[in-house]
Design an enzyme around this catalytic site. Structure first.
Site, PDB file in Angstrom:
ATOM      1  N   ASP A 215     -28.443  17.184  17.034  1.00  0.00           N
ATOM      2  CA  ASP A 215     -27.177  17.880  16.745  1.00  0.00           C
ATOM      3  C   ASP A 215     -27.330  19.030  15.763  1.00  0.00           C
ATOM      4  O   ASP A 215     -28.353  19.168  15.088  1.00  0.00           O
ATOM      5  CB  ASP A 215     -26.191  16.888  16.112  1.00  0.00           C
TER       6      ASP A 215
ATOM      7  N   ASP B 266     -39.645  15.611  10.821  1.00  0.00           N
ATOM      8  CA  ASP B 266     -39.572  16.954  10.231  1.00  0.00           C
ATOM      9  C   ASP B 266     -40.304  16.915   8.886  1.00  0.00           C
ATOM     10  O   ASP B 266     -41.534  16.897   8.851  1.00  0.00           O
ATOM     11  CB  ASP B 266     -38.081  17.309  10.112  1.00  0.00           C
TER      12      ASP B 266
ATOM     13  N   ARG C  16     -25.112  17.178  21.046  1.00  0.00           N
ATOM     14  CA  ARG C  16     -25.953  16.023  21.353  1.00  0.00           C
ATOM     15  C   ARG C  16     -25.995  15.748  22.860  1.00  0.00           C
ATOM     16  O   ARG C  16     -26.905  15.113  23.367  1.00  0.00           O
ATOM     17  CB  ARG C  16     -25.447  14.780  20.623  1.00  0.00           C
TER      18      ARG C  16
HETATM   19  C1  PRP Z   1     -32.608  13.766  11.622  1.00  0.00           C
HETATM   20  C2  PRP Z   1     -33.552  12.986  12.512  1.00  0.00           C
HETATM   21  C3  PRP Z   1     -34.380  12.213  11.525  1.00  0.00           C
HETATM   22  C4  PRP Z   1     -34.451  13.139  10.341  1.00  0.00           C
HETATM   23  C5  PRP Z   1     -35.786  13.823  10.326  1.00  0.00           C
HETATM   24  O1  PRP Z   1     -31.534  12.928  11.280  1.00  0.00           O
HETATM   25  O2  PRP Z   1     -32.864  12.136  13.395  1.00  0.00           O
HETATM   26  O3  PRP Z   1     -33.737  11.008  11.143  1.00  0.00           O
HETATM   27  O4  PRP Z   1     -33.400  14.090  10.490  1.00  0.00           O
HETATM   28  O5  PRP Z   1     -35.919  14.659   9.229  1.00  0.00           O
HETATM   29  P1  PRP Z   1     -36.967  14.463   8.071  1.00  0.00           P
HETATM   30  O6  PRP Z   1     -38.310  14.187   8.696  1.00  0.00           O
HETATM   31  O7  PRP Z   1     -36.933  15.815   7.388  1.00  0.00           O
HETATM   32  O8  PRP Z   1     -36.512  13.372   7.173  1.00  0.00           O
HETATM   33  P2  PRP Z   1     -30.090  13.412  10.771  1.00  0.00           P
HETATM   34  O9  PRP Z   1     -29.994  13.208   9.288  1.00  0.00           O
HETATM   35  O10 PRP Z   1     -29.815  14.791  11.279  1.00  0.00           O
HETATM   36  O11 PRP Z   1     -29.119  12.351  11.431  1.00  0.00           O
HETATM   37  P3  PRP Z   1     -28.814  12.070  12.997  1.00  0.00           P
HETATM   38  O12 PRP Z   1     -29.992  11.291  13.546  1.00  0.00           O
HETATM   39  O13 PRP Z   1     -27.562  11.265  12.977  1.00  0.00           O
HETATM   40  O14 PRP Z   1     -28.661  13.407  13.697  1.00  0.00           O
END
Ligand code: PRP
Length: 176
Positions: free
Chosen positions: A160, A103, A166
């Site tokens: 999620d 992201d 999930r």
């Molecule tokens: C989500 C995803 C990545 C991160 C990406 O993790 O799994 O790790 O966000 O976002 P970014 O590019 O803006 O850094 P999350 O913190 O939601 O944890 P999860 O994997 O446990 O859902």
């Protein structure tokens, strides 16, 4: 098909995901021929993608897991929370980091730096989804990408919203 009321529509069906994951597996099989890569699943979101992806890679490999989080509700906190004492030993290994979504890029760029400091032989990144339009870490890309998606809040197939959804076997768009 189980469609929770908060989910607006299906963006990618289980079948579409399976087809794309098969293609990614074929690419990885070709690229890691003759090697013994270490695939690292970034928990929790990548767990479903990871399980499907490694079963499409037809070469010897090993797996490990690492837990990272940066999201709270629909927003990235910008702080990448992780316990470096639990970082898998990657020295001299061909590493493939597997994530559900790229992201802003803060999580994966931070993680890549963490791993590079531990001197792997090589390091590549595989993501199921890439929200290119949201990138804040300029120029940061994945080496293997399932789908490029618009700026929609997506859930399911491991992803999620506040720890829910999930288990959906597809990727759905959450209602606004
Ligand atoms: C989500 C995803 C990545 C991160 C990406 O993790 O799994 O790790 O966000 O976002 P970014 O590019 O803006 O850094 P999350 O913190 O939601 O944890 P999860 O994997 O446990 O859902």
């Amino acid at each position: 098909m189980y469609l929770p009321k908060e989910v607006d529509r299906i963006l990618y069906s289980g079948e579409q995901i399976a087809q794309r994951v098969k293609c990614l597996g074929a690419e990885l099989t070709r690229d890691y021929d003759g090697k013994n890569p270490l695939f690292i699943c970034v928990l929790k979101g990548a767990c479903v993608f990871f399980g499907d992806l490694i079963r499409q890679v037809e070469c010897p490999l090993q797996i490990d897991f690492f837990s990272v989080s940066s999201y709270c509700g629909k927003n990235s906190t910008g702080v990448v929370v992780r316990d470096l004492s639990k970082l898998p030993d990657v020295r001299g290994r061909d590493v493939v980091i597997v994530e559900d979504i790229l992201d802003t890029g803060h999580t994966l760029s931070r993680l890549k730096k963490d791993f590079l400091e531990r001197e792997p032989a090589s390091i590549k990144i595989a993501v199921l989804l890439d929200k290119e339009c949201r990138r804040e870490v300029k120029g940061f890309t994945a080496d293997y990408t399932g789908f490029v998606v618009d700026d929609l809040f997506v859930v399911g197939y491991g992803l999620d919203y506040n720890q829910d959804y999930r288990n959906l076997p597809y990727i759905g768009v959450l209602k606004a």
